[in-house]
Design a protein around this motif. Sequence first.
Motif, PDB file in Angstrom:
ATOM      1  N   THR A  13      20.069  45.181 -45.002  1.00  0.00           N
ATOM      2  CA  THR A  13      19.976  45.972 -43.922  1.00  0.00           C
ATOM      3  C   THR A  13      21.104  46.077 -43.126  1.00  0.00           C
ATOM      4  N   SER A  14      21.308  46.988 -42.094  1.00  0.00           N
ATOM      5  CA  SER A  14      22.712  47.116 -41.248  1.00  0.00           C
ATOM      6  C   SER A  14      22.446  47.055 -39.776  1.00  0.00           C
ATOM      7  N   ILE A  29      23.819  43.477 -43.703  1.00  0.00           N
ATOM      8  CA  ILE A  29      23.012  41.868 -43.472  1.00  0.00           C
ATOM      9  C   ILE A  29      22.084  41.824 -44.580  1.00  0.00           C
ATOM     10  N   PRO A  30      22.536  40.979 -45.257  1.00  0.00           N
ATOM     11  CA  PRO A  30      21.765  40.446 -46.357  1.00  0.00           C
ATOM     12  C   PRO A  30      20.601  39.473 -46.106  1.00  0.00           C
ATOM     13  N   PRO A  31      19.614  39.247 -46.894  1.00  0.00           N
ATOM     14  CA  PRO A  31      18.525  38.087 -46.737  1.00  0.00           C
ATOM     15  C   PRO A  31      19.243  36.852 -46.317  1.00  0.00           C
ATOM     16  N   ALA A  32      18.869  35.903 -45.573  1.00  0.00           N
ATOM     17  CA  ALA A  32      19.537  34.823 -45.154  1.00  0.00           C
ATOM     18  C   ALA A  32      19.699  33.788 -46.239  1.00  0.00           C
ATOM     19  N   SER A  33      19.035  33.823 -47.307  1.00  0.00           N
ATOM     20  CA  SER A  33      19.522  32.718 -48.446  1.00  0.00           C
ATOM     21  C   SER A  33      20.690  33.492 -49.170  1.00  0.00           C
ATOM     22  N   LEU A  69      13.943  39.349 -41.321  1.00  0.00           N
ATOM     23  CA  LEU A  69      14.921  38.600 -40.576  1.00  0.00           C
ATOM     24  C   LEU A  69      15.526  39.264 -39.212  1.00  0.00           C
ATOM     25  N   LEU A  70      16.057  40.283 -39.105  1.00  0.00           N
ATOM     26  CA  LEU A  70      16.587  41.136 -37.919  1.00  0.00           C
ATOM     27  C   LEU A  70      15.508  41.270 -36.845  1.00  0.00           C
ATOM     28  N   ALA A  71      14.277  41.394 -37.468  1.00  0.00           N
ATOM     29  CA  ALA A  71      13.207  41.241 -36.131  1.00  0.00           C
ATOM     30  C   ALA A  71      12.863  40.156 -35.405  1.00  0.00           C
ATOM     31  N   ARG A  72      13.025  39.091 -36.434  1.00  0.00           N
ATOM     32  CA  ARG A  72      12.847  37.782 -35.621  1.00  0.00           C
ATOM     33  C   ARG A  72      14.022  37.509 -34.884  1.00  0.00           C
ATOM     34  N   ILE A  73      15.500  37.960 -35.328  1.00  0.00           N
ATOM     35  CA  ILE A  73      16.558  37.689 -34.404  1.00  0.00           C
ATOM     36  C   ILE A  73      16.229  38.480 -33.394  1.00  0.00           C
ATOM     37  N   ARG A  74      15.962  39.758 -33.237  1.00  0.00           N
ATOM     38  CA  ARG A  74      15.726  40.271 -31.842  1.00  0.00           C
ATOM     39  C   ARG A  74      15.182  39.613 -30.667  1.00  0.00           C
TER      40      ARG A  74
END
Length: 508
Positions: A8-9, A147-151, A482-487
């Motif tokens: 995502t971006s 933004i790629p997946p965390a792994s 991932l981005l949802a959790r980050i927010r």
Amino acid sequence: MTLPKGWTSAKLGEFTLERVEQAEPGSFAVPYIDIGSIDKDSKRVGPTERVTSANAPTRARQWVKSGDVLVSLTRPNLNAVAIVPPELDGAVASTGFDVLRTVGVLPGWVFNRVRSQEFVSDVCAGVQGVVYPAIRPDDVRRQSLPIPPASEQRRIVEAIDSYLTRLDDAAANLEKVQAKLKAYRASVLKAAVKGRLVPTEASLSRAEKCSYEPAEALLDRVLAERRRRWEEAELGKFKAAGKTLRDDKWKAKYQEPFVLDASMLPELPEGWCWASLDQLLHLLRNGQSMAPREQAGVRTLRISAVRPLSVDFKDVRYLPGDPVDYEDDLVEVDDLLFTRYNGTPSLVGVCGRVRVLTEPTVHPDKLIKVRLCSDLHVPYFELAANVGESRDLIERRTRTTAGQAGISGFDLKQMPVPVPPLSEQVRIGDEVERLVSVAEKASAAVTVDECRCARLRQSILKWAFEGKLVDQDPTDEPAERLLARIRAERAVLAPPKKGRGRTAKGVA
């Protein structure tokens, strides 16, 4: 750009804390990271000072942790960025940085992004000011990045580190080669003026059982020519003024050149002698003081055109009028040009020879023009003026005024020059040109490789952010989750804004 599946971006501000802790240092000394602490080439934090409340600059207010990404807000085109190493955890940083403390995204991912050329180009669009160009934290944080997946972030960052470490090793080796070539060039010049580069005329004459003209005899001829040229110039002045000479008393006005005390100088090879530059020249002149312009006209050299052993005729400006208006300030082939002033002391008094002249060219007031007598091999004296005792005198006599270092023509005339026999001057000049040419070709090849390393470094970063550096794993959690959790996490971690020390309105 089409993102790989699962990516995502987001803008930098979406997954970094709004700000880090802000406070002045206390009584205990802590490392202080200033913009000058950042090595712009390696993108690392270099040596730091330790500060307390007693000596800390007013800008020392941002408390950083290991993994924080520092982005300089001044002169962003220089890309002074770095990631805080573990040993500087708890240091205080300048407010001249935007401190990016990531939430849920690897600091290495952000760091690699902010040191990419793409980021530099984008953020420079927000530059404000001309004399002191700067950007704001908002200019940094509104920049988007994939933004790629965390792994996958972890795999990409590890791959980047691996590739760039090898590139850094290659660049360091190239730098060592350049240093060795520079040292080789210096050793060639040093050997040249000490009589160690080619067989001396004295040794050749013994081997061939023939005579040769020593440098002292050559110097006598040069001094005779020097006086003859002066007398011819004076007679020309008298004739132009319509004066009739009744005797030779005017010849007593001839100013004898400066004579060195050779006992204070190193011993020279057999057949050589010391001479002052004043003894060898028949003209020394400062240049044209008129301010140049960019438009077409009579070509005039810039001060930066002269470097040791070279004159760059592409580094020019222009003066109004015609060449005839600057007759006394035009250069000729085999003129020696010395820098009279420079902001860098090591470049004061460096000498370059006019090798080829395709159009009339003026030398400016910040350059000194020297024209040697005809019985001398100018290429030899060009190199001699840049090394050894000659260069040592320049460095001793250089004076600094108002930020500009300079040398006077009077001091330049006293420059000691080692003079070989004429035929030896020619052989030395030819050999230096051959050896230096080989070194310059090698240096140019190394420079090409250094540019390739720089381009490859940017290519690696580009491929990384396009998802082309490592393979994708379809089992990785999509970056959107991932981005949802980050927010959510960022909202919890954001430090509360401090008040300004005033009582709230309506509260006693």
